[in-house]
Design an enzyme around this catalytic site. Sequence first.
Site, PDB file in Angstrom:
ATOM      1  CG  HIS A 105      49.417  46.438  38.147  1.00 12.33           C
ATOM      2  ND1 HIS A 105      49.613  46.456  36.773  1.00 12.33           N
ATOM      3  CD2 HIS A 105      48.671  45.206  38.247  1.00 12.33           C
ATOM      4  CE1 HIS A 105      49.269  45.351  36.442  1.00 12.33           C
ATOM      5  NE2 HIS A 105      48.461  44.526  37.145  1.00 12.33           N
ATOM      6  CB  CYS A 115      51.018  42.433  37.157  1.00 12.53           C
ATOM      7  SG  CYS A 115      49.811  41.447  36.287  1.00 12.53           S
ATOM      8  CG  ASN A 140      46.127  43.703  34.394  1.00  6.77           C
ATOM      9  OD1 ASN A 140      47.329  43.951  34.165  1.00  6.77           O
ATOM     10  ND2 ASN A 140      45.901  42.857  35.558  1.00  6.77           N
TER      11      ASN A 140
HETATM   12  O1  UT7 Z   1      47.327  42.075  37.637  1.00 10.69           O
HETATM   13  C1  UT7 Z   1      47.339  40.858  38.259  1.00 10.69           C
HETATM   14  C2  UT7 Z   1      46.401  40.958  39.418  1.00 10.69           C
HETATM   15  N1  UT7 Z   1      44.983  40.698  39.007  1.00 10.69           N
HETATM   16  C3  UT7 Z   1      44.071  41.468  39.745  1.00 10.69           C
HETATM   17  O2  UT7 Z   1      44.414  42.422  40.447  1.00 10.69           O
HETATM   18  C4  UT7 Z   1      42.596  41.001  39.433  1.00 10.69           C
HETATM   19  C5  UT7 Z   1      42.091  41.043  40.991  1.00 10.69           C
HETATM   20  N2  UT7 Z   1      40.490  40.532  40.909  1.00 10.69           N
HETATM   21  C6  UT7 Z   1      39.726  41.464  40.561  1.00 10.69           C
HETATM   22  O3  UT7 Z   1      39.846  42.563  39.996  1.00 10.69           O
HETATM   23  C7  UT7 Z   1      38.226  40.940  40.681  1.00 10.69           C
HETATM   24  O4  UT7 Z   1      38.217  39.785  41.626  1.00 10.69           O
HETATM   25  C8  UT7 Z   1      37.433  40.488  39.527  1.00 10.69           C
HETATM   26  C9  UT7 Z   1      37.158  41.959  38.483  1.00 10.69           C
HETATM   27  C10 UT7 Z   1      38.247  39.805  38.715  1.00 10.69           C
HETATM   28  C11 UT7 Z   1      36.244  40.121  39.596  1.00 10.69           C
HETATM   29  O5  UT7 Z   1      35.414  40.867  40.556  1.00 10.69           O
HETATM   30  P1  UT7 Z   1      34.655  40.275  41.604  1.00 10.69           P
HETATM   31  O6  UT7 Z   1      33.890  41.312  42.274  1.00 10.69           O
HETATM   32  O7  UT7 Z   1      35.627  39.674  42.583  1.00 10.69           O
HETATM   33  O8  UT7 Z   1      33.733  39.247  41.309  1.00 10.69           O
HETATM   34  P2  UT7 Z   1      33.666  37.592  41.449  1.00 10.69           P
HETATM   35  O9  UT7 Z   1      34.795  36.823  40.710  1.00 10.69           O
HETATM   36  O10 UT7 Z   1      33.221  37.492  42.920  1.00 10.69           O
HETATM   37  O11 UT7 Z   1      32.246  37.248  40.410  1.00 10.69           O
HETATM   38  C12 UT7 Z   1      30.849  37.837  40.969  1.00 10.69           C
HETATM   39  C13 UT7 Z   1      29.901  37.391  39.845  1.00 10.69           C
HETATM   40  C14 UT7 Z   1      29.774  36.013  39.771  1.00 10.69           C
HETATM   41  O12 UT7 Z   1      28.669  35.627  39.486  1.00 10.69           O
HETATM   42  P3  UT7 Z   1      27.964  34.517  40.607  1.00 10.69           P
HETATM   43  O13 UT7 Z   1      28.792  33.539  40.887  1.00 10.69           O
HETATM   44  O14 UT7 Z   1      27.870  35.441  41.751  1.00 10.69           O
HETATM   45  O15 UT7 Z   1      26.532  34.178  40.110  1.00 10.69           O
HETATM   46  C15 UT7 Z   1      30.654  35.725  38.286  1.00 10.69           C
HETATM   47  O16 UT7 Z   1      30.417  34.711  37.584  1.00 10.69           O
HETATM   48  O17 UT7 Z   1      30.250  38.028  38.619  1.00 10.69           O
HETATM   49  C16 UT7 Z   1      30.196  37.007  37.632  1.00 10.69           C
HETATM   50  N3  UT7 Z   1      31.120  37.493  36.568  1.00 10.69           N
HETATM   51  C17 UT7 Z   1      30.839  38.007  35.660  1.00 10.69           C
HETATM   52  N4  UT7 Z   1      29.606  38.753  35.074  1.00 10.69           N
HETATM   53  C18 UT7 Z   1      29.657  39.398  33.794  1.00 10.69           C
HETATM   54  C19 UT7 Z   1      32.627  37.298  36.451  1.00 10.69           C
HETATM   55  N5  UT7 Z   1      32.981  37.733  35.467  1.00 10.69           N
HETATM   56  C20 UT7 Z   1      31.998  38.533  34.612  1.00 10.69           C
HETATM   57  C21 UT7 Z   1      31.867  39.027  33.780  1.00 10.69           C
HETATM   58  N6  UT7 Z   1      30.728  39.671  33.315  1.00 10.69           N
HETATM   59  N7  UT7 Z   1      33.174  39.610  32.793  1.00 10.69           N
END
Ligand code: UT7
Length: 329
Positions: free
Chosen positions: A254, A114, A284
């Site tokens: 980004h 990225c 993204n």
């Molecule tokens: O360009 C390259 C760089 N990439 C990035 O910058 C991405 C950086 N990371 C992020 O943007 C965030 O970490 C995410 C958007 C990927 C995830 O957000 P988060 O607030 O960190 O969520 P999490 O991974 O901690 O997940 C929270 C909950 C989980 O459920 P439990 O374990 O708490 O029950 C996930 O399973 O949300 C769940 N979850 C979803 N639920 C519905 C994860 N993805 C989804 C989804 N829909 N698509």
Amino acid sequence: MSKAIGIVGIGSYVPDRIVTNYDLEKIMDTSNDWILERTGIERRRVADKDTASSDLGVKAAEAALADAGLSAEDIDLIITATLSPDMIFPSTACVIQEKIGAVNAAAFDLSAACTGFIYAITTAKAFIASGDAKKVLVIGTEAISKILNWEDRKTAVLFGDGAGAVVLAETEEGKGIITSVLGSDGTGNQLLYIPAGGTRMPASYETVDRKGHTIVMDGSEVFKFASRKMVEVSEEAVNKSGLTLQDIDCFLPHQANLRIIKNAAKRMGIPLEKVYINLHEYGNMSAASIPVALDEAVKNGHIKKGDIILMVGFGAGLTWGATVLEWNR
Ligand code: UT7
């Protein structure tokens, strides 16, 4: 005094097909509310089955050449930043070179995920400053939909396809690219990656069965890294330019996550009206995110001649980079 090196042409292209969060609700366990709240993304573009990264890149490149008033023969170097190349080798840059007829150009791909566009324009500027190239075509292009695991809601909802391109050359007017800062931390190389298909884990029936050829990400670790680095590298680049954050007319980060962008802007004291955001439309697009946003911001009047722009990228590697430039067109 040496002349300024700046962007003399810009263009972008995104595929027509729009996939909304509501469409994704139908094929995986996710919801529009979750995606919107956690990322800011509403929809993304997805290339059709026969379209590869080079096809998107060609359209962006042709638009950038037309904007520059140049023909493909005028280009002496093509750098393509992509994490979704047409194939492992040869480079997607060579495929694009053939398709646009840039017969006088050397061509190579640059792998910085990225951050690829920031790495690529920094490299292009160095080539021009050294005298080894005069007109460089830099393309950020991604067909990420092809390398996603569409059963993994943690990654599939985040990305989109598209391409942006610029032509860099010496310019008579303005300062052009003022400075760039690049960095990397390879200890994080497995926080965001594709495990299989290279020489570490060659393709096999097993790697295909395990979906080893698709993107795997530790979202929360990347989130923490991105939130920290975006501010650090932005401040470093602005300081190195001899400017202050108050001098920034457009902050163009980004486009990975709205929360990361808003937090960074807040910590740097940059008001939201100076921040360019389009991730709700495209998700993204990795190396294509910044050039597509830049092209859009110029075309819709968000960026005007004389504006100081701060572009910042971060991503797999881990890598990061920021560029400060004066828009001189
Ligand atoms: O360009 C390259 C760089 N990439 C990035 O910058 C991405 C950086 N990371 C992020 O943007 C965030 O970490 C995410 C958007 C990927 C995830 O957000 P988060 O607030 O960190 O969520 P999490 O991974 O901690 O997940 C929270 C909950 C989980 O459920 P439990 O374990 O708490 O029950 C996930 O399973 O949300 C769940 N979850 C979803 N639920 C519905 C994860 N993805 C989804 C989804 N829909 N698509």
